[in-house]
Design an enzyme around this catalytic site. Structure first.
Site, PDB file in Angstrom:
ATOM      1  NE  ARG A   1      -7.423 -13.772 -17.004  1.00  0.00           N
ATOM      2  CZ  ARG A   1      -7.793 -14.651 -17.904  1.00  0.00           C
ATOM      3  NH1 ARG A   1      -8.174 -14.252 -19.104  1.00  0.00           N
ATOM      4  NH2 ARG A   1      -7.782 -15.929 -17.623  1.00  0.00           N
TER       5      ARG A   1
ATOM      6  CD  GLU B   1     -12.324  13.243   2.656  1.00  0.00           C
ATOM      7  OE1 GLU B   1     -11.165  13.587   2.378  1.00  0.00           O
ATOM      8  OE2 GLU B   1     -12.601  12.340   3.485  1.00  0.00           O
TER       9      GLU B   1
ATOM     10  CG  HIS C   1      -9.691   5.240  11.486  1.00  0.00           C
ATOM     11  ND1 HIS C   1     -10.714   4.710  10.732  1.00  0.00           N
ATOM     12  CD2 HIS C   1      -9.131   4.201  12.151  1.00  0.00           C
ATOM     13  CE1 HIS C   1     -10.750   3.409  10.915  1.00  0.00           C
ATOM     14  NE2 HIS C   1      -9.800   3.067  11.778  1.00  0.00           N
TER      15      HIS C   1
END
Ligand SMILES: NC(=O)c1ccc[n+]([C@@H]2O[C@H](COP(=O)([O-])OP(=O)(O)OC[C@H]3O[C@@H](n4cnc5c(N)ncnc54)[C@H](O)[C@@H]3O)[C@@H](O)[C@H]2O)c1
Length: 1780
Positions: free
Chosen positions: A159, A223, A305
């Protein structure tokens, strides 16, 4: 002003110099620095809550490069904190009784394919197994893939455990590691499963970036630039000027910078990365869950894209984003937000960092295979964007920029689809107006009684004026704002050069322009000619001619105390352009200028000293270029003395430009005095200084201005150009008055402006004759108008004659012919004249009728632009009145002078346009050849195809690479090459579209069939030829018959298979495809044709390559396959005489699970690799088809076909991972495999294996039920098929029988039916196979001995085929050790061995040695000094990996210094002593357990060893030196007294495996240096984007190579080049005499000696593709870069494979000198920085490669050496010796 938004807080880390912290989400958790390993552990161990376990996960690339350091520093940190292990006291001291933390590491496969569920599960299972608990700290060392995957593991393990990012790629630093997004991919798409999980720390170490591949660095830069573009002008400006610093910082390696400039470079890199990180950190902090602001980061991503979805994985994300950003910036401009200059600046910045800025660039077509590239269409891209959930109706969400550093909204904006289409499309359709009124209405003129209002347009600035203004303002004193400066490559290099020389400071400001748009204004702060410095690098000017000429004088103005040099250079085109007259003038004035390459052209080396530009009287010939004059004039005021310039020679050309210069100088405050009378050309220029005007407006380019003015003329509207008038000095400024006015326009011209009002629509008048010599570039505009100029000529011909434009025949294209051709498409007749063109105008009605009629037939009229901006712009003027619309195919060609032309046309002039794809022709679905047409081809043509030739016919879909691969195969085979399309066009003297246009599809197909018939039946063209055919060929019945006939007589027909479905599925695309004529999709066309391709072909080669393998690898694979099927290469030679041979069985369901390197590990020591086709069925896509009983597996034809395709892909995947021959096996269930017992299906798959070019085909004997155990019908059938077909004759059949029960096959059987069966197998093997394999099952250990005895008996007869005899089961393992021939083996990294009892090569070797059957061999290195040699480390690593008991050691000796007695002892004891044999003092040491295995020989013994040897190989003879000694052993068959000699193999497979005879026969000397060079050169070649035509046989080869140095190694280098079939070998040595001596002593090839490298005149016409330096390491210190002028490094097109028209500046440079460590030699360093596209080979690489070759010679040439282990050993050894 530079604008910026907020960035995240950054603080310095106290006490740690160079470490900074960036805050994200309120914590200082991002930490940047250099080499901060110790810092990291310190921080983690002391500042993070305690953890028992650190888990470091990385990929194998980073493991190799960086992981070790982390592990070492961890251990040090732990020792420092907890004391040494075992040190009880210390371990608890200071830390209570806590457990010592441990570090676990795990390495996974690099690349996106690892980011999946199964790898995640593997990681988790491993962590669970290792006992990791909730306090574990998980660390991701790697790029974004590792970060995303490992982050997700951390998020969900127990977890959620703590997570640390160690990003190593630039992309990971600036993007993926910041923000907490983690994810994995699924078949449904990327990043679909994941979570937000913030790392505790992100450590960014700038030093790791130095190992990042260049392309990956650029990927991250996209970027970085993107972020600056939306966020901060200031950061953007830093990026604009920092390219060089960053390049240097990266090249400098991970060492701390020593010099100031090195430190500065490294600081700059840190600044660039940290700023980008701070920006992202800020955005993330404000908007962690991406609800608003974070959307801005998607700038460039919407359109990027759309492209990426199609070109993945061939192009990287950043490359697509770069293109996307430029497109979205264009969109911002199109919508009126951003000015055109800013778009230009943005594009340039991306380009500087080696990123593509348009999907139409050559780079993109280089990276993306043609069949994928074809799918980059507007429609496909629009469709991709459709699925974005953020769309609203017909709008897309796009981040729009208002200027650089700022966006239109704080989020993405909505943009109409139509506008998106406009900027995205390759082509544009322009629609004609209906009426003038309608256009005026759109323009908003004539409203409100303002009848006079006009459209105001400011075309881009003039190039000539822009460049002059830059020089003048830079030299002037004070600030000057330059308006309307042209943004072009020319002005950019000029600006860069001026800044590099310290001439001025440059910045940009935004202002409102006259046409009410914002304008970017260039602000120059001139230095007044003072403070000029020699730039710290060459001034590279590309192909910018104006800059080159102006700067040639300018650089002489630099005055320095110490002598220094400035170099002006450019691209290869520039190096052809003349500059001689100007250099002569400057030299005679006292300037010192040298040509570095070709005389009369750049590069120039200018010597700067205290002299500056001396001045006084200067004579200059101005008959070539007026720019020489302007160059001198503009710099003249800054000469040491006043200049009096006299222009001499026949004539002065382009006086108007000289006048322009003088006028502009005057505007900057310096007046030139004209001396003498009108006929003399003398000028006095006072010694003075320019004073900058506060503002300077660059006049628009007058040629460009003709288009909007002509638009007014043709549409009957009004247009004003506010900055060109009668005062303009540009020739084309006269266009309005001299051309438009006589054609019927109202022209009002003031000194500074021009306004044109066109006549009513259709009212233009023809011009009977116009001389356009003063404005040649404007002729295209005039021609476009003349096409519809008929007014006043009703009823007669309306002809406009244009003359004086001869130069336009040789511009970007033959513009006169181009216009004539394009106008003809609209039914407009022209006549081309050497000096001009006659245009016969037609009325607008007629024009529209013709266009409509044409459109009815063809969908649209497509205007071809010839990549020429002026053709496109001038004809778009005509298009404004062609109502059905004209399509312009190359929209972006206007970029050269007016990138935003189409936007201006629609937004300012309000002409309607629409982005579109070129309507595709329907070539792929041509109708069947009609019966009538078919009969035209004589049936007798077919009869001519009667016998086998060696030619190869290539078929397959269009665009799969038939021509490229075909040409390459032809080169290697020494064959001719025919491209049928080209052949057809040559025969018909028409292009294919023309043939179709004239004769229709039927006619074309008939013509194609006829040509095929001619080629196939012609004795000259059908022999030794590779013939590449058109894609739709087989749709024609006759062509199909011809190909079948050709195949049936035994010829090769190769189908190049590119699986369209797979490609499109892989790209995750939907079903919308560009429409084929009959409404078919490409898939449908392919599906329809596939059966035909299969039926007609003899072999199939799969072309779709994996992204990590380049095109070079595809070429290698194609060549390997074709050499095997035609000549039988690549099968194991002399199998029976090998000491030992192995094949390794791969049991995976997908070969792509392994990298090439991993396959290298697995296959090391083996001779072949087995592909278990039956196990491929375990791949989930097939295993899912299984019912519980496994029955329905491959139940339908479609499933079988899918499986065949998968097998084909797997063969291709394996072939590109290993060069070992492939054993293709379909093992049935009844024989222990996984394939259904279905003989028919198995046979079908086996034949596929043959067709796919696998070298060995395993065919099972024995039926599938107990009733037919001896059924050999499958073997008979497969064998007959392969042997009867000439084209399959090289396939080797391995006949096998496996008895997993051990009951049917017994080795000691003497009677009964079992014996009959055994006899039957043996009989069938001997008759139908090349190798036999009998496998039984051992019940007890003695079965192993029985097997050996059985096999030995058979082996004694040479009539029997080589036989593999082994037992399955653990007890049977020993039989595998005893079987000498092709023992099937496994490898530790193969999870499940193929059969019970399989062992690894190393295990077998170990056991053999222990048994006394594999004596240890001793190997030596003879040389002096040799203590630093890595050879022992290298060879011993190989021995160890393969479990060989051998040892390699140093034997320091200088034979030349030994006296006769000692030499004799050496020869006897060392060389022959331990082998017994012929040497004196020989003593047989076999019984001592070791023998002499061979030796390497190095300096100084390479020649002195020769007399001690018995024989030299051809190579050693030719090179005249020996570097390898191989003892040849006599072998003896045990049962006969035959002696048989073999190459260093102690016994043959026929011999008993345990019997070893140690009689030395002879000692052979060889030389592997040349083999090492060859192997390195071939490797490097496969990495070139345009590989060299190596190995090309015969006349095709035009490759040139240069060898530098004249020692022994040079001889080896020349021999290597000779063996690579390099046609032209050149030799250069500083001492010419030695080079000549060497050249004349070489008799195996011709060598041309060069006396100098610096004079380009002396060099061969063909530049070099390969350069090898053999200058020894010690002399390297005297070498500097000026010894290697850059003309050595530009390669011409004709030397590259597969491309006839592309020029390439790539090549291969090899420097044989190596020093311990991996530092580059001066030559390599020089090439790396100045010619980065060249591939470098270091001496160390050659050392390893030649060692690998030695390994092969000593251990059998056919088995794969453990290359990786040898390489790693050498590198490890070197870093070790460096540390000492
Ligand atoms: N989580 C996010 O917010 C986010 C944002 C952007 C991208 N991504 C993801 O990041 C991934 C792409 O990241 P990437 O471009 O770093 O790819 P990558 O991790 O595959 O790295 C690229 C290649 O460079 C190698 N490499 C990395 N660092 C190196 C170094 N210092 N020296 C030598 N080789 C080195 C890698 O081994 C790999 O072969 C994609 O999966 C993408 O989805 C995630």
């Amino acid at each position: 002003m530079a604008k910026s938004k907020q960035l995240a807080r950054m603080t310095k880390e106290e006490g740690h110099e160079g470490v900074v912290k960036v805050s994200v989400l309120g914590k200082d958790s991002i930490i940047l620095g250099r080499n901060m390993h110790s810092y990291i552990w310190d921080d983690l161990l002391n500042n993070l809550a305690y953890s028992t376990t650190f888990v470091l996960i990385t990929d194998s690339n980073l493991q190799r490069l960086h992981m070790k350091k982390y592990v070492e520093t961890f251990n040090q940190a732990i020792e420092a904190k907890y004391g040494k292990t075992g040190d009880q006291g210390a371990s608890t001291a200071g830390s209570g009784s806590v457990e010592r933390p441990r570090l676990l590491t795990l390495v996974i496969k690099p690349g996106e394919s690892s980011k999946n569920r199964s790898t995640k599960a593997e990681l988790e299972d491993w962590m669970l197994k290792e006992g990791c608990t909730r306090d574990t700290v998980v660390m991701a060392l790697g790029g974004g893939v590792i970060g995303d995957l490992v982050g997700f593991v951390a998020a969900t393990f127990m977890r959620g455990v703590r997570f640390i990012q160690l990003p190593t790629s630039l992309l990971a630093m600036v993007d993926s590691s910041v923000g907490g997004k983690t994810a994995i991919d699924t078949d449904h798409g990327k990043n679909l499963i994941g979570s937000f999980w913030q790392p505790e720390r992100v450590y960014m170490d700038m030093a790791v970036l130095t190992t990042l591949p260049e392309r990956e660095f650029a990927n991250g830069m996209a970027e970085v630039i993107k972020s600056a573009a939306i966020w901060s002008m200031e950061e953007f400006e830093v990026l604009e000027r920092s390219r060089e610093n960053i390049r240097r910082a990266l090249k400098g390696g991970d060492k701390e910078g020593k010099s100031e400039s090195e430190k500065e470079d490294q600081e700059l890199l840190l600044r660039v990365v940290s700023s980008s990180v701070r920006m992202k950190a800020h955005v993330v902090t404000v908007d962690e869950r991406e609800s608003g602001l974070r959307g801005l980061l998607n700038f460039g991503h919407t359109l990027g894209h759309a492209l990426e979805a199609i070109v993945t994985p061939y192009m990287l994300h950043g490359e697509c984003v770069s293109i996307g950003c430029v497109l979205e910036a264009e969109l911002s401009h199109r919508l009126g937000y951003m000015n055109a200059n800013s778009v230009g600046r943005l594009a340039k910045c991306f380009k500087q960092y080696e990123l593509p800025i348009s999907y139409e660039e050559a780079y993109v077509s280089k990276m993306v295979p043609p069949q994928v590239l074809k799918r980059v269409t507007l429609e496909n891209m629009m469709n991709t964007m459709k699925v974005d959930k953020k769309n609203v109706g017909n709008k897309k969400r796009v981040v729009l920029l208002s200027e650089i550093g700022d966006t239109v909204e704080e989020q993405a904006s909505r943009v109409e689809d139509d506008v998106v289409r406009e900027v995205l499309a390759k082509s544009v359709e322009v629609f004609g107006i209906e009426s003038t009124e309608q256009l005026q209405k759109r323009q908003g003129v004539g409203k409100g009684g303002d009848e006079d209002s006009a459209v105001v347009i400011i075309p881009p600035g003039s190039k000539s004026i822009s460049n002059r203004a830059l020089i003048l303002a830079a030299l002037g004193k004070g600030k000057c704002k330059i308006h309307n400066m042209l943004h072009s490559d020319d002005t950019q290099v000029m600006l860069d050069a001026l800044v590099a020389m310290g001439a001025c400071k440059v910045s940009w400001e935004q202002e409102e322009a006259e046409d009410q748009q914002t304008e970017e204004v260039l602000v120059i702060e001139g230095g007044g000619g003072e403070g000029l410095v020699v730039p710290d690098r060459e001034l590279y000017l590309g192909n910018a001619g104006t800059a080159a000429r102006f700067l040639t004088t300018f650089v002489n103005l630099i005055v320095t105390e110490q002598e220094k040099t400035t170099v002006l250079t450019g691209n290869s085109r520039m190096k052809e352009r003349p500059i001689g007259a100007l250099v002569d003038a400057l030299r005679s004035n006292g300037c010192e200028i040298e040509y570095q390459e070709k005389k009369g052209s750049l590069p120039l080396k200018v010597r700067n000293s205290t002299k500056g530009l001396p001045g006084g009287k200067v004579e200059l010939s101005a008959s070539i270029s007026s720019q020489y004059v302007s160059s001198l004039l503009m710099c003249a005021p800054y000469a040491q003395q006043e200049i009096e310039l006299e222009l001499v020679g026949d004539q002065v050309i382009s006086q108007s430009y000289i006048d322009m210069t003088i006028a502009m100088m005057s505007a900057f405050g310096v007046n030139v005095e004209k001396l003498g009378d009108k006929n003399t050309h003398r000028y006095r220029i006072p010694k003075s200084s320019y004073t900058n005007p506060a503002e300077y407006r660059v006049e628009s380019d007058a040629s460009s201005a003709t288009y909007p003015l002509a638009l007014a003329a043709i549409t009957g509207t009004k247009c004003t150009i506010p900055n060109i008038g009668s005062g303009s000095l540009q020739g084309d400024a006269k266009f309005a008055v001299d051309v438009l006015r006589p054609m019927g326009c109202d022209v009002v011209q003031t000194k500074n402006s021009t306004t044109v009002q066109g006549p009513a629509l259709g009212g233009l008048k023809p011009l009977p004759m116009i001389d356009m010599e003063p404005m040649t570039d404007a002729f295209l505009t005039a021609t476009a108008l003349a096409a519809v100029a008929t007014a006043g000529k009703e009823g007669t011909e309306s002809i406009t004659k244009i003359r004086g434009i001869a130069n336009q025949h040789v511009k970007e294209c033959d513009r006169i012919v181009a216009l004539s051709t394009e106008l003809a498409k609209l039914g407009i007749k022209t006549e081309v004249d050497p000096d001009g063109i006659d245009v016969k105008g037609i009325s607008l009605d007629e024009l529209n009728d013709k266009a409509r009629e044409k459109q009815r037939n063809e969908t649209s009229v497509v205007i071809h632009c010839y990549d020429d901006h002026r053709v496109a712009m001038s004809l778009s003027v005509l298009a404004s009145v062609v109502r059905p619309g004209l399509v312009f195919d190359e929209r972006r060609c206007v970029g050269k002078t007016w990138p935003q032309w189409w936007t201006a046309l629609t937004t300012k002039y309000k002409i309607c346009i629409r982005g579109c794809d070129i309507p595709t022709s329907s070539s792929s679905s041509a109708p069947e050849l009609t019966a009538a047409a078919a009969t035209e081809v004589k049936t007798s043509d077919k009869k001519e195809i009667e016998k086998k030739t060696d030619s190869i016919l290539i078929i397959g879909m269009r665009g799969v690479g038939k021509s490229t691969l075909g040409l390459e195969m032809a080169n290697v085979l020494g064959y001719n090459f025919i491209d049928m399309d080209t052949y057809l066009e040559e025969q018909h003297k028409k292009t294919i579209p023309e043939i179709i246009a004239d004769d229709g599809w039927d006619g074309f197909r008939t013509a194609e069939a006829k040509c095929l018939a001619t080629v196939l039946s012609n004795k000259d063209t059908n022999k030794n030829t590779v013939i590449s055919c058109g894609g739709g060929l087989l749709e024609n019945k006759l062509s199909s018959e011809l190909v079948m006939a050709w195949k049936n007589v035994g010829n090769f027909v190769l189908h190049l298979y590119a699986d369209i479905n797979q490609v499109s599925e892989y790209l995750g695309r939907d079903k919308t495809r560009p429409a084929y004529k009959l409404g078919e999709s490409p898939q449908e066309v392919f599906a329809r044709r596939l059966a035909d391709y299969k039926r007609h072909s003899t072999h199939t080669l799969y072309v779709h390559s994996e992204p990590e393998f380049g095109w070079g690898q595809m070429v290698d694979d194609a060549v390997r396959m074709i050499q095997f099927v035609t000549a039988g290469t690549n099968v194991i030679q002399n199998l029976s005489s090998l000491q030992r041979s192995f094949f390794v069985s791969l049991t995976c369901a997908d070969v792509c699970e392994y990298t090439k390197e991993q396959i290298g590990d697995i296959t090391a020591g083996c001779n072949a690799v087995e592909l278990r086709v039956d196990l491929l069925l375990n791949d989930s896509r097939f295993s899912a088809n299984k019912d519980s009983a496994g029955k329905d597996l491959l139940g339908s034809e479609q499933q079988v076909e899918d499986f065949e395709l998968y097998v084909l892909q797997q063969v291709a995947a394996l072939r590109r991972r290993t060069s070992l021959p492939i054993v293709y096996t379909v093992r049935s269930k009844s024989q222990g495999g996984n394939f259904p017992n279905n003989q028919q299906l198995i046979e079908r798959l086996l034949i596929r294996g043959v067709e796919f070019g696998c070298e060995y085909i395993d065919v099972e004997m024995g039926g599938y039920d107990s009733e037919t155990p001896a059924d050999c019908s499958l073997l008979i059938s497969v064998s007959t098929t392969t042997r009867k077909s000439a084209y399959y004759k090289h396939s080797q059949i391995l006949a096998s029988y496996h008895d997993p029960t051990g009951l049917n096959l017994r080795w000691t059987i003497t009677t009964g039916s079992a014996l009959d069966h055994l006899k039957s197998y043996l009989w069938h093997i001997n008759k139908y196979a090349d190798i036999g394999k009998l496998v039984s099952f051992a019940w007890d250990w003695d079965d192993n001995l029985r097997a050996v005895i059985f096999a030995n008996k058979l082996r004694t007869s040479a009539a029997n085929k080589p036989l593999i005899v082994i037992n399955m089961s653990y007890v049977g393992q020993f039989s595998r050790i005893l079987c000498p021939l092709l023992t099937p083996v496994t490898h530790p990294s193969i999870k499940t061995p193929a059969a019970p009892g399989q062992l690894s090569v190393a295990q077998i070797h170990h056991t053999l040695h222990t048994m006394g059957a594999l004596p240890s061999k001793r190997f030596y290195l003879f040389g002096d000094p040799i203590s630093k040699s890595p050879s022992p480390a290298m060879h011993n690593a190989a021995f160890e990996y393969l479990g060989l008991p051998h040892n390699y050691s140093l034997y320091p000796v200088n034979l030349g210094e030994l006296d006769a007695q000692k030499l004799k002892e050496f020869a006897g004891k060392v060389l022959r002593g331990c082998n017994g044999g012929t040497g004196s003092g020989g003593e047989n040491k076999v019984n001592c357990g070791y023998v002499f295995g061979g030796a390497s020989v190095t300096i100084p013994n390479k020649q002195s060893i020769i007399p001690l040897l018995d024989e030299l190989t051809d190579a050693a003879k030719a090179i005249g030196a020996v570097n390898t000694i191989i003892p040849i052993i006599r072998t003896r068959l045990p049962s006969t007294s035959d002696s048989k000699c073999s190459y260093n193999v102690p016994h043959s497979a026929h011999a008993a495996p345990l019997y070893i005879d140690r009689n030395l026969l002879k000692m052979v000397g060889d030389n592997t240096d040349y083999l090492g060079m060859i192997s390195c050169i071939k490797n490097a070649n496969s990495l070139l984007s345009t590989p060299l035509s190596l190995n090309t046989v015969g006349t095709n080869n035009s490759l040139s190579a240069l060898v530098i140095g004249a020692g022994g190694t040079s001889r080896a280098a020349i021999y290597a080049l000779h063996k690579l079939n390099v046609a032209n070998i050149y030799l250069y040595n500083r001492t010419l005499e030695n080079a000549e001596k060497l050249a004349s002593s070489i008799d195996f090839t011709h060598v041309t000696v060069l006396s100098s490298l610096s004079d380009p005149q002396l060099l061969p016409a063909h530049p070099f593709g390969i350069i090898i330096s053999t200058i020894p390491a010690p002399s390297q210190s005297t070498v500097d870069s000026s010894d290697y002028p850059s003309h050595l490094f530009s390669r011409s097109a004709s030397q590259t494979a597969g491309s006839n028209n592309q020029s390439s500046n790539e090549g291969i440079v090899l420097d044989m000198a190596y020093t311990a460590g991996s530092t580059l030699t001066p030559l390599l360093t020089h090439v790396q920085t100045s010619h980065p596209s060249w591939k470098l080979i270091t001496g160390l690489q050659v050392l390893i490669a030649q060692g690998v070759e030695q390994f092969k010679l000593w251990n059998g040439p056919e088995c794969a050496p453990p290359v990786r282990q040898m390489t790693e050993a050498v590198y490890a050894f070197n870093s070790l010796s460096l540390q000492k």
